[in-house]
Design a protein around this motif. Structure first.
Motif: not given
Lengths: 333, 586
Positions: B472, B478-482, B496, B568
């Motif tokens: 993402l 889009e921000e994420c970092l899950t 990151h 995701p």
């Protein structure tokens, strides 16, 4: 002749019927099981706000120092609510849902999860106030059985008299995020015990987070959510503000006995943990977060974040959930 | 079964009791293994039926995965050397399933004309071919071993169905307003009875396995073959039956037919495995120890003149029934077939990309190189059933036909849990030598080793790699970092950096506006912008925005797949474990 034939017939019939039931059950499981049903039209979070919630929007109470988090919990709640403490918001016969952070399979010394003594103390206070049942649960990030065990919370809360259970996939309900203040989320699966309880108590642990800088009260509420929570991470601050609009805990109690200052939110090294010996109580998750995010108030690492960078606080304040400005927060210390 | 109104031999009754007890034990152990972390026994005793299986022991000894505990299988061999194939008649869960199904569906079926005497030789030929292949390092015996078949079919198809079925029925009853159902669900989950912990990272998916319909179909096929002959599989095909049959030729205890025999044919028609045959040139019958499963039905129930006795004392010399063993030529043919198939399998394997350096995603602790693992793995599926996150699945033929049903990770479904078998009590007591990988704990052969937690954390299954066309932040801004959030390593293998990236809102502006933006920006830089122009610029979306972009620190990554599992992005994840650099982390 009749005996064996009947039995044979019976077995055949039973087999066919059993297969039909299993088939129907499997069909039901795949269609409705994890995704949950829409439920009744008036599905909402039923937890009562604290009677003073509106008056205390800017107010929080602190208990600091010492080596006894249980004592700090009692002190913080009494400072916030007065001598009647928990009795100001728990009535006899209430069902209380407690949502501590049990997210990771780590011991309390890692500060990834709430100190078990904090949870146990809240459980006892609620039972002493006459609660009919106190339920403790979290939709954990790691395997639930490991998280419940390693954190020590399951054992401590059970010993204190709580009903501790792992979240079951069929007990999530699709909650419509139909409040006009919700800007991004339209619906999400929420655990039914969080929706149905008379009183909801949110107990976060203070720690850093790789995306949202810090994980505090607003973020901790993600534990009542089901579904694919990775999808919360896109525009996480707006999502958290939306979630906090829909789910309004009666009380938020921040466990900053220890705080995790690096490697969050999972942690796993004692080097990441510093002692803060603090418990904060507030009725507003936003106000609590605004105070706790501030490096002047908790020993966050230097330069880790600005309060303004944690945008869910300003978004929550804009939605009327609390106050974001440090100067406007009334601290009862 | 011919009913002659005669009472059963007590040993017949005992045999049925014994079968049911062992079958129940098989099912209980099966469920215990599936409940993963609930089984705290740190050894593979829950695999009782596999570790006492002589074919598993012999095959893995030839293929190089022998474990000392497999010596327990000598007990089963010894039983066969004392009483004929009693294991098949009294213990084997697949045999018991056959008997139960036969009793329900085929009890009235007359199969006495379906003799096919030469068919039964096939099990010996199959046994020999499989053992020859094992000597070449091909674990094909696991496909045919009856305990492996039962474990796969019951454990990876029927048990998940039961697990889902119980959950679905209780959930439906709970929705229907039955509080007892909710209480029962909670109790079953807490006490780890039947209900398997649901994997929440995927939003609550119940346990399921690749290939499960094949395992059901195979079981149904084997059971349905009884329409032709009772115990068709046991009689004709089972390689373990063949092995025990060979041991049974030593057995002093065997079905013996005395001179009173009137050649009425009742024993031949009644016997489940066709162990009785007419003696050539005589009007007498003889029993064959290699085929007898000691079910004890013949002695009292079949023979009208009490001429049969299963015992050691010989009323008359035993003449082996004809055509039980294959001819020498057939043996040679079987050995040759194995010796030709095995290299062909190996050739097939070599055509797959870089087999040795780039194998399947194997469980932590799997023998290396992968060819050694393939020989030692019996494809029983116990590692997959024990895996608490449902991450291990039977593979297809991606790695050559020989790799069929060996374990591989499907990270979209599960991930290698950082703690897995680690117990709180061990952590509290500072015990660090306990095995931490459930797959290794339950593996009945030496295919998957026990790993201490420190070693498991460093065991490299693969390496996470970002797919910058799907991730993402990388692909869509889009921000994420899950992935980083959930990386379980104390020193995370994903980090990151916040970088300036193009703002997609800026790209939405038409070209003239973009030109104007750049013009204004340049003016601002040269300090030539008027206040009105500064306001105009501020009203436009900025060209750049800050975004946290994730990176894999590959020397830390152990390829556990948590990142891929939680990504995701629907479909193939934006971060995936690749089979790169599979050596251990320093």
């Amino acid at each position: 002749m009749h005996g064996p034939m009947n039995r044979r017939d019976f077995l055949h019939t039973a087999g066919v019927a059993g297969a039909a039931i299993c088939g129907a059950a499997l069909g039901g499981c795949s269609s409705g099981g994890a995704s949950g049903s829409a439920g009744g039209g008036d599905l909402r979070c039923r937890a009562r706000p604290h009677p003073q919630a509106d008056a205390w929007k800017a107010r929080l109470a602190l208990a600091q120092g010492g080596d006894d988090p249980a004592r700090n919990v009692r002190t913080a709640i009494e400072k916030l609510c007065g001598a009647d403490g928990v009795k100001t918001f728990v009535k006899a016969g209430d069902t209380v849902a407690i949502k501590p952070n049990i997210g990771w399979a780590q011991g309390p010394e890692m500060a990834a999860t709430v100190d078990p003594a904090v949870v146990a103390t809240v459980v006892r206070l609620c039972l002493e106030a006459g609660a009919k049942a106190v339920k403790v649960f979290d939709n954990t990030v790691g395997m639930a059985s490991k998280c419940y065990e390693f954190s020590g919370i399951e054992a401590a809360a059970k010993a204190a008299g709580a009903d501790v259970f792992q979240c079951a996939p069929h007990r999530y309900r699709m909650l419509k995020f139909d409040d006009p203040r919700c800007k991004r989320l339209s619906e999400w699966l929420i655990y039914e015990d969080a929706l149905a309880a008379d009183v909801l108590i949110n107990i976060p642990v203070a720690k850093v987070h790789n995306l949202s800088y810090v994980s505090l009260a607003m973020k901790n509420l993600m534990g009542v959510q089901g579904g694919d929570r990775g999808k919360m991470h896109q525009e996480i601050y707006q999502n958290l503000a939306d979630l906090n609009v829909m789910i309004r805990p009666t009380l938020n109690l921040l466990d900053a006995t220890r705080i995790m200052v690096s490697g969050g939110p999972s942690g796993g090294k004692k080097d990441y943990v510093v002692a803060a010996r603090t418990i904060v109580a507030a009725t507003s998750s936003v106000t609590l977060d605004a105070w706790a995010t501030d490096p002047l108030n908790l020993p966050w690492p230097k330069g880790h974040h600005d309060v303004a960078a944690v945008k869910c606080i300003a978004l929550g304040a804009a939605a009327g959930l609390g106050v974001a400005e440090a100067g406007k927060i009334e601290v009862v210390a | 079964m011919a009913k002659r109104g005669k009472p059963r031999h007590p040993l017949h009754t005992l045999r049925i009791v014994c079968q049911l007890v062992f079958f129940a034990l098989f099912l209980v152990l099966l469920v215990l293994t599936a409940l993963g972390t609930a089984v705290t026994a740190h050894d593979n005793l829950a695999q009782l039926f596999l570790i006492t299986d002589p074919l598993v022991a012999l095959g893995s000894a030839l293929a190089g995965g022998f474990e000392a505990i497999l010596l327990l299988s000598l007990i089963v061999v010894a039983i066969s050397a004392l009483a004929p194939r009693a294991y098949c008649g009294w213990v084997c869960p697949l045999g018991t399933t056959m008997d139960i199904v036969d009793k329900i569906f085929f009890r009235k079926r007359d199969r006495s004309k379906n003799v096919a005497p030469r068919l039964r030789q096939f099990k010996y030929a199959l046994l020999l071919a499989l053992l020859v292949m094992a000597a070449f390092g091909i674990g094909a015996y696991g496909w045919f071993d009856p305990i492996c078949i039962a474990t796969r079919s019951f454990g990876m198809a029927l048990y998940p169905m039961a697990d889902q079925g119980v959950k679905a029925v209780l959930a439906a009853a709970e929705r229907g307003g039955l509080p007892a159902a909710a209480a029962l669900y909670d109790w079953a989950e807490k006490s780890h009875v039947l209900i398997r912990e649901t994997n929440f990272k995927q939003g609550g998916t119940p346990t399921a396995y690749a290939w499960s319909w094949v395992f059901v179909a195979l079981l149904v096929g084997l059971l349905a073959a009884q329409a032709y002959q009772k115990r068709f599989w046991c009689r004709n095909l089972c390689p373990l039956g063949g092995l025990l049959g060979l041991a049974s030729s030593l057995s002093p205890l065997r079905p013996r037919v005395s001179d009173e025999c009137t050649a009425c044919d009742a024993c031949r028609r009644g016997c489940k495995t066709g162990a009785f045959q007419p003696l050539q040139g005589e009007k007498k019958y003889a029993g064959c120890a290699q085929e007898c499963i000691a079910c004890w039905a013949c002695e009292r129930e079949f023979c009208p003149v009490d001429a049969i006795h299963i015992g050691a004392g010989a009323p008359r010399p035993i003449a082996p029934a004809p055509q039980v063993m294959p001819s020498r030529r057939a043996f040679l043919g079987a050995a040759a077939t194995g010796a030709l198939l095995a290299p062909a399998f190996l050739l097939d394997q070599r055509t797959r990309a870089k087999e040795e350096t780039n194998p399947q995603f194997r469980p932590p602790g799997a023998l290396r190189p992968d060819s050694a693992f393939m020989g030692a793995c019996i494809r029983c599926g116990e590692c997959m059933r024990a895996c608490p996150t449902n991450a291990l699945h039977p593979s297809g033929i991606e790695n050559g036909i020989a790799g069929l049903w060996t374990p591989t990770f499907i990270f979209n479904i599960g991930y290698c849990d950082y703690f897995c078998a680690v117990r709180k009590a061990d952590i509290d007591a500072g015990r660090t030598d306990e095995p931490s990988n459930l797959c290794g704990i339950v593996c009945p052969t030496g295919a998957i080793a026990h790993l201490r937690h420190a070693d498991k954390a460093k065991w490299k299954i693969g390496t996470a790699v970002f797919d910058k066309s799907r991730c993402l932040p990388w692909a869509r801004g889009e921000e994420c970092l899950t992935c980083e959030e959930q990386c379980p390593l104390p020193e995370k293998a994903i980090s990151h950096e916040t970088e300036e990236v193009i703002n997609l809102e800026w790209l939405k502006m038409p070209q003239p506006k973009r030109n104007r933006y750049e013009e204004l920006e340049e003016k601002l830089l040269l300090r030539k912008a008027t206040p009105r122009e500064i306001d105009e610029l501020a009203d436009m979306p900025p060209k750049k925005r800050k975004l946290a972009l994730p990176y894999v620190l590959r020397d830390r990554c152990n390829g556990c797949g948590t990142c891929e599992n939680v990504c995701p992005v629907d479909g193939p994840g934006g971060v995936r474990v690749e089979r790169l650099q599979t050596r251990e982390i320093k």
